[in-house]
Design a protein around this motif. Structure first.
Motif, PDB file in Angstrom:
ATOM      1  N   ARG A  36      26.328 -30.888   1.474  1.00  0.00           N
ATOM      2  CA  ARG A  36      26.854 -31.996   1.693  1.00  0.00           C
ATOM      3  C   ARG A  36      27.999 -31.774   2.785  1.00  0.00           C
ATOM      4  N   LEU A  49      28.350 -33.271  12.186  1.00  0.00           N
ATOM      5  CA  LEU A  49      28.827 -34.421  12.669  1.00  0.00           C
ATOM      6  C   LEU A  49      30.067 -34.077  13.372  1.00  0.00           C
ATOM      7  N   PHE A  75      24.064 -39.621  10.877  1.00  0.00           N
ATOM      8  CA  PHE A  75      24.243 -38.530   9.748  1.00  0.00           C
ATOM      9  C   PHE A  75      24.818 -39.122   8.711  1.00  0.00           C
ATOM     10  N   VAL A  76      25.556 -40.226   8.745  1.00  0.00           N
ATOM     11  CA  VAL A  76      25.896 -41.098   7.440  1.00  0.00           C
ATOM     12  C   VAL A  76      24.825 -41.168   6.418  1.00  0.00           C
ATOM     13  N   LEU A  77      23.653 -41.615   7.105  1.00  0.00           N
ATOM     14  CA  LEU A  77      22.141 -41.827   6.257  1.00  0.00           C
ATOM     15  C   LEU A  77      22.139 -40.411   5.775  1.00  0.00           C
ATOM     16  N   THR A  90      19.299 -44.426  14.071  1.00  0.00           N
ATOM     17  CA  THR A  90      19.877 -43.891  13.086  1.00  0.00           C
ATOM     18  C   THR A  90      18.788 -43.497  12.000  1.00  0.00           C
ATOM     19  N   VAL A 115      26.753 -31.286   6.277  1.00  0.00           N
ATOM     20  CA  VAL A 115      26.477 -32.657   7.069  1.00  0.00           C
ATOM     21  C   VAL A 115      28.036 -32.920   7.927  1.00  0.00           C
ATOM     22  N   PHE A 116      28.971 -32.975   7.110  1.00  0.00           N
ATOM     23  CA  PHE A 116      30.168 -33.181   7.758  1.00  0.00           C
ATOM     24  C   PHE A 116      30.474 -32.241   8.898  1.00  0.00           C
ATOM     25  N   THR A 155      24.893 -40.597  16.268  1.00  0.00           N
ATOM     26  CA  THR A 155      25.781 -40.025  15.288  1.00  0.00           C
ATOM     27  C   THR A 155      25.784 -40.859  13.990  1.00  0.00           C
ATOM     28  N   GLY A 156      25.718 -42.132  14.040  1.00  0.00           N
ATOM     29  CA  GLY A 156      25.539 -42.932  12.880  1.00  0.00           C
ATOM     30  C   GLY A 156      24.660 -42.286  11.735  1.00  0.00           C
ATOM     31  N   ALA A 174      23.868 -37.829   5.011  1.00  0.00           N
ATOM     32  CA  ALA A 174      24.902 -37.204   4.055  1.00  0.00           C
ATOM     33  C   ALA A 174      24.787 -38.090   2.911  1.00  0.00           C
ATOM     34  N   LEU A 175      24.633 -39.411   2.897  1.00  0.00           N
ATOM     35  CA  LEU A 175      24.632 -40.317   1.803  1.00  0.00           C
ATOM     36  C   LEU A 175      23.288 -40.196   0.929  1.00  0.00           C
ATOM     37  N   LEU A 176      22.181 -40.461   1.884  1.00  0.00           N
ATOM     38  CA  LEU A 176      20.839 -40.602   1.156  1.00  0.00           C
ATOM     39  C   LEU A 176      19.775 -39.540   0.948  1.00  0.00           C
ATOM     40  N   LEU A 235      25.890 -44.182  19.402  1.00  0.00           N
ATOM     41  CA  LEU A 235      26.015 -44.864  17.932  1.00  0.00           C
ATOM     42  C   LEU A 235      25.169 -44.487  17.020  1.00  0.00           C
TER      43      LEU A 235
END
Lengths: 81, 680
Positions: B400, B407, B117-119, B377, B403-404, B114-115, B121-123, B111
């Protein structure tokens, strides 16, 4: 487009998706023991979420963010390089 | 752009085909009697030559090429390179084993890694790319101003990256010594050569393109054995889809095993052993004397009687091996007590989340799980070698998208690892446990010899119980091909994949350390007027020095280094994450605030790790500083406190100091594409 609209939209999108992320990562995992009593594709649901489900949600979050941001940048006429 | 993209894709398709043909050829040769040792050598030589060829083809003498690959890496390939950069020897070799041993609890790593990478991507990623310089210290210095923060960032970069790179080179040593029977130290220097051929001539550009090549090998090597295993167990070669059923079978088998009287007796004996060690520790130093006296008495008795020589020698050795002083006895017995207690502990179902007898122990597991996920994370979104990669794309949009893709490529491994663990458990439960020890398969003996598998028939029934088996987590991935009776070429492939994982991560880390030293310290702080040529010479020399230093440290086989890697996430997270994120999302963050946040965050993390884990520094004369963990949080998740303290410190100090100067305002406005607020 009013000045600052790009940032307002970006910020709203960012924090909205971040909230989903927190929900999936921390709230859902926190209740893994309870979720485990549910069966999903032959897996206990709590286990499945941590092993696969959440990962796909992460991917979807990034995909959606990219798509929305492309739109927002088009609308606001922003083109980096 | 498009023609070059398809050309690149064609190259890598060709390369993948070539690699598959090579593996196929070796498989055929093995059928015709090629010895395993040669297969190992072929994989080692072939893959390193490939990387070297790519490294030489991408050699460069341009600064932008050297640091950020000319910012020409398409999103798809940057994703692949990031995947290889990210997945280290620990992910490749250790993760499946950790999941095997700790079941659901181990999924915190999946978790977290991988999680994060959301940070990213977004931040972070889009803003770092929009800023578009070379390093993370660059960004912090441009946002907050001044060289002090740059220096702090460089120090934190080195702190988080150096142990990490040592662990990768150590991993290379382990892999080469195990699969091609090179001596460990020689293996380490082979690894060093493998790293330098990629990074020395071509910097980031060469590292990027070898990482893409390494990703192909590592993912193929990771998935193949478990796909074969899945095929032979379930008839379906896609393990990720079908291991739910296998998990159910594992659970049924667990129910049987956990209830079996033989298992209970083995656990009971371990409990007694643990209690015995505890008693001895409590009675120190008398217990040590008594033990020595007892042995002496027994030896004398045997000598007086007509006992066989062998027995006497055995006892004498036992006496000789006793710890020399009470302090060492305490240490050694504590280790033994913990090992025995672990085996005595009631077993846990693989899929059970936060198991425990009472609400408190369940709560503790839950807190630790969530805290670890949090640290991993945030640490992911703060490790400089990962963030650096998002400087290399042509545009913000490509950053951007990359990052996708990152992941996607990372996910392929991380959804396979839990399946790996379940299939391995199934194999162990069906082919190992409840089997007479004399009839265990041959690979068990081979791996016991190198200390990766431990078997002890404590209840002397001649049959292996689950409690009597100890596995080193690394053995799961390394030995699965043998466990499932696959040809040696699969083992060679696994070794090549592990090597690719270790080398690619080491490349990225090494380059990060080098650019922190040469770009940030030398060029930005010491000699801003130096020529680009000189800067490159400095970079390359530093790269060499750091690489040799890391290999030298790895060759000493430092025992704690592997544990230290887990702390790198907490360290990086508490050093960088608050300062980076608030730097972008909070205009009011000031230089003093950021400095305070970074220092407070890292210090608290280090303090916590030190006091919970060690409690003494012998060479400084510090002792007895051991403390009980706060809220029961283990040291691996120390970052929870450090990161929180970092945020609090930045906010408080920023509000107490004067608002940031106009340059910082302008910097933030540009990052956000908001109109600059010019002062009248």
């Amino acid at each position: 487009m009013p000045a600052g609209a790009y940032w307002r939209k970006t910020r709203r999108l960012t924090f909205g998706l971040l909230a989903v992320w927190v929900l999936v990562t921390f709230v859902l995992s926190g209740f893994a023991a309870e979720l485990n009593s549910v069966d999903f594709l032959g897996f206990p649901l709590g286990f499945y979420m941590a092993a696969q489900g959440s990962l796909f949600i992460y991917l979807a979050l990034i995909w959606y963010y990219n798509r929305r941001m492309r739109k927002v940048e088009e609308e606001c006429g922003i083109d980096d390089e | 752009m498009l023609p070059s993209l398809t050309r690149l894709q064609r190259y890598y398709l060709l390369y993948t085909g070539g690699f598959l043909a090579f593996v196929g050829a070796l498989a055929v040769l093995e059928r015709h009697g090629m010895p395993p040792r040669w297969i190992g050598y072929s994989f080692l030589v072939f893959t390193i030559l490939m990387y070297a060829a790519i490294g030489i083809m991408s050699r460069t003498s341009d600064v932008t090429e050297f640091y950020v690959a000319g910012r020409r890496v398409p999103a798809f390939f940057n994703g692949m390179a990031t995947g290889a950069d990210w997945m280290s020897a620990a992910s490749f070799i250790g993760l499946a084993g950790t999941l095997y041993l700790s079941g659901y609890q181990g999924l915190a790593f999946v978790l977290g890694w991988t999680g994060g990478f959301v940070l990213v991507a977004l931040l972070l990623a889009p803003y770092l790319r929009r800023f578009g310089e070379y390093t993370i210290p660059d960004f912090l210095s441009a946002r907050y101003g001044g060289n002090l923060i740059r220096l702090v960032a460089v120090a934190a970069t080195i702190l988080a990256s150096f142990v990490y790179v040592v662990a990768q080179i150590y991993g290379v040593g382990v892999i080469t010594s195990r699969f091609v029977s090179l001596q460990f130290e020689i293996g380490v220097f082979v690894g060093l050569a493998g790293i330098l051929v990629c990074s020395f001539l071509g910097g980031m550009r060469a590292v990027t393109w070898t990482q893409v090549a390494q990703y192909v090998i590592l993912i193929f090597a990771y998935v193949t054995p478990v796909a074969i295993l899945s095929w032979s167990v379930t008839g379906n070669p896609v393990p990720q889809l079908v291991y739910g059923q296998v998990l159910q079978e594992v659970r049924q088998r667990e129910e049987q095993l956990f209830a079996s009287p033989a298992e209970a007796s083995a656990r009971h004996l371990y409990r007694e052993r643990a209690d015995d060690y505890r008693r001895r520790i409590n009675e120190l130093p008398d217990s040590l004397h008594k033990e020595r006296e007892n042995l002496t008495a027994k030896i004398n008795e045997l000598k007086a009687g007509d006992a066989p020589m062998r027995e006497i020698v055995g006892l004498e050795r036992q006496r000789h091996d006793l710890p020399p002083d009470p302090q060492q006895a305490r240490q050694r017995w504590e280790t033994a007590m913990l090992a025995a207690a672990e085996r005595a502990a009631p077993p846990v179902h693989h899929a059970d989340a936060f198991p425990g007898d009472d609400a408190e122990s369940r709560w503790k597991l839950r807190i630790n799980f969530l805290a670890l996920v949090f640290c991993l994370t945030v640490g992911t979104a703060a490790l400089p070698h990962l963030l650096m990669r998002f400087y290399t794309t042509p545009t913000v949009r490509a950053a951007r998208e990359s990052v996708f893709w990152s992941l996607v490529f990372i996910l392929l491994l991380y959804i396979t690892a839990p399946a790996y663990a379940v299939f391995a458990k199934y194999e162990v439960f069906t082919h190992l446990v409840d089997i007479p020890i004399a009839k265990l398969p041959g690979w068990v003996a081979a791996w016991s010899k190198v200390g990766m598998i431990g078997i002890e028939d404590i209840n002397r029934d001649g049959i292996l119980q689950l409690a009597e088996l100890t596995l080193n987590p690394d053995v799961i991935v390394l030995a699965t091909p043998e466990i499932a009776g696959m040809p040696y070429v699969v083992s060679g492939l696994v070794a090549a994949g592990a090597l690719a994982a270790a080398l690619s991560t080491a490349d990225g880390l090494l380059l990060t350390i080098t650019s922190a030293l040469s770009h940030d310290v030398y060029y930005r702080i010491m000699r801003p007027q130096s020529s680009t040529q000189l800067r490159l010479v400095i970079s390359k020399s530093l790269l060499l020095v750091v690489a040799v230093l890391a290999a030298t440290v790895a060759a000493q086989k430092p025992g704690t280094i592997l544990a230290m890697v887990a702390w790198a996430f907490s360290i990086a997270g508490s050093a960088f994450f608050p300062a980076l994120v608030l730097g972008i999302f909070w205009r009011r963050a000031t230089r003093a605030g950021a400095l305070a946040g970074m220092l407070v965050g890292v210090s608290l993390t280090l303090y916590y790790i030190f006091r919970v884990e060690f409690g003494s520094i012998p060479w400084l004369g510090l002792d007895g500083l051991h403390m009980a963990p706060w809220f029961g949080v283990q040291s691996i998740a120390a970052g929870v406190f450090g990161i929180a303290a970092g945020f609090v410190a930045i906010v408080t100090v920023s509000l107490l100091t004067r608002a940031p100067p106009q340059e910082s305002e302008r910097f933030v406005a540009d990052l956000r594409h908001t109109p600059r607020r010019e002062e009248p």
